[in-house]
Design an enzyme around this catalytic site. Structure first.
Site, short mmCIF file in Angstrom:
data_model
loop_
_atom_site.label_atom_id
_atom_site.label_comp_id
_atom_site.label_asym_id
_atom_site.label_seq_id
_atom_site.Cartn_x
_atom_site.Cartn_y
_atom_site.Cartn_z
N HIS A 1 56.63 -20.50 27.62
CA HIS A 1 57.02 -21.67 28.12
C HIS A 1 57.27 -22.20 29.02
O HIS A 1 57.09 -22.97 30.04
CB HIS A 1 59.14 -21.83 27.63
CG HIS A 1 59.53 -23.11 27.76
ND1 HIS A 1 59.46 -24.50 27.63
CD2 HIS A 1 60.41 -23.17 28.74
CE1 HIS A 1 59.78 -24.47 27.66
NE2 HIS A 1 60.71 -24.09 28.26
N HIS B 1 56.53 -25.12 32.46
CA HIS B 1 57.17 -25.73 33.85
C HIS B 1 56.37 -25.09 34.62
O HIS B 1 55.99 -25.11 36.25
CB HIS B 1 58.49 -24.83 33.81
CG HIS B 1 59.45 -25.92 32.74
ND1 HIS B 1 60.21 -26.80 33.55
CD2 HIS B 1 60.49 -24.92 31.81
CE1 HIS B 1 61.12 -27.13 32.31
NE2 HIS B 1 60.94 -26.47 30.92
N GLU C 1 62.33 -32.09 30.06
CA GLU C 1 61.89 -30.92 29.07
C GLU C 1 61.11 -32.06 27.93
O GLU C 1 59.89 -31.10 27.22
CB GLU C 1 62.84 -30.86 28.35
CG GLU C 1 63.46 -29.37 28.99
CD GLU C 1 62.82 -27.76 29.24
OE1 GLU C 1 61.67 -28.06 28.56
OE2 GLU C 1 63.24 -27.19 30.28
N SER D 1 54.58 -26.67 26.91
CA SER D 1 54.61 -25.35 25.87
C SER D 1 54.36 -25.33 24.19
O SER D 1 54.35 -23.65 23.45
CB SER D 1 55.25 -24.70 26.65
OG SER D 1 56.70 -25.44 26.14
#
Length: 305
Positions: free
Chosen positions: A161, A166, A207, A226
């Protein structure tokens, strides 16, 4: 990296060493070797401090295979469903798909592109520290991988993730700047309520944000980018135009696919409107937004058409 996720895998340090506390329903809860591995990786991160070399994890072949599986399965979904900025940034950052990258490798690439660095985290980081560090172009990242029995699922943020989501996002200058502005917003918060309000807007943008681009709905949120499962499902969610007060007050469950998502009208609205929100955010913003209600809400291009 959100308040509710503190329920997952807290890390403690005591006479018996560093221990990662997995929930009973965690895929690795009954695997003593996985638990030992998690403790080992967390201990190295806890022992680290800025200025020291970032701990390098000697990943096992099984861990590399998890990474390879996720990269292989996500690649075609990114081409079809991710926004162009993410696709271009991912290609330029060019992280390995055949092995788990070290955090110093990620940092080297990001420093060249946007000036961001990855710092190791033993587990979840307190909200004020996690978000505030973004102002210094620092992203706190875990280094462990999800359990091998479920390579396409994790109940908590792992290095998949952090880096695939990110890390690749932070390689794009516009998105990196929005994140930096979010960090500055967090630094200006003097109350837990204001910080949570800001964090909830971050949740529905950085997010789990989506955008209208070239006539299609695409994703730019790290949580979607992700997630093997949710990236296929986000177009079936209820898509609403950007409304910051609604984002900050809407109840959501981090353990399920998000039923409501908010769409920006391309990278322009993400940079200008979302970035502008973080740039001007202070302790008075929640009350001011509550008074304004729904005024100033945007309408996505697809809806206007």
């Amino acid at each position: 990296m959100f308040e509710e996720a503190q329920l997952y895998a807290p890390v403690t340090e005591g006479p018996d060493g560093v221990k990662v506390h997995l929930a009973d329903d965690h895929p690795g809860a009954n695997d003593p070797e996985y638990r030992r591995r998690r403790n080992e990786i967390a201990a190295a991160a806890l022992a680290w401090s800025p200025g020291l070399p970032i701990p390098r994890v000697e990943y096992t072949e099984a861990e590399h295979e998890i990474w390879r599986t996720v990269c292989r399965e996500l690649a075609p979904k990114h081409e079809r469903l991710a926004c162009r900025a993410f696709r271009d940034a991912k290609a330029e950052l060019a992280l390995p798909a055949d092995r788990v990258p070290q955090l110093d490798e990620v940092t080297t690439g990001l420093q060249r592109m946007t000036g961001f660095s990855f710092h190791p985290a033993a587990g979840l980081v307190p909200l004020d520290e996690f978000y505030g560090s973004l102002a210094d172009r620092v992203f706190h990242s875990t280094q462990y991988l999800r359990h091998p029995s479920a390579p396409l699922y994790t109940p908590e943020p792992d290095i998949v993730h952090e880096v695939i989501g990110h890390g690749n996002l932070l390689a794009d200058p516009q998105i990196a700047e929005v994140k930096r502005l979010a960090g500055e917003a967090a630094r200006r918060c003097s109350t837990p309520e204001a910080l949570q309000y800001m964090a909830d807007v971050f949740w529905f943008t950085i997010e789990f944000g989506v955008m209208w681009e070239e006539g299609e709905l695409r994703c730019y949120g790290a949580g979607l980018l992700s997630s093997f499962g949710e990236i296929d499902e986000f177009r079936g969610a209820e898509i609403r135009p950007v409304d910051f007060h609604e984002m900050a007050t809407l109840e959501y469950d981090i353990t399920h696919y998000q039923p409501i998502l908010f769409a920006v009208d391309g990278m322009g609205e993400l940079s200008e409107r979302v970035g502008g929100f973080f740039a001007s955010f202070d302790d008075d913003t929640p009350e001011r937004r509550a008074r304004e209600g729904r005024s100033g809400r945007s309408t996505p291009a697809a809806a206007r058409a």
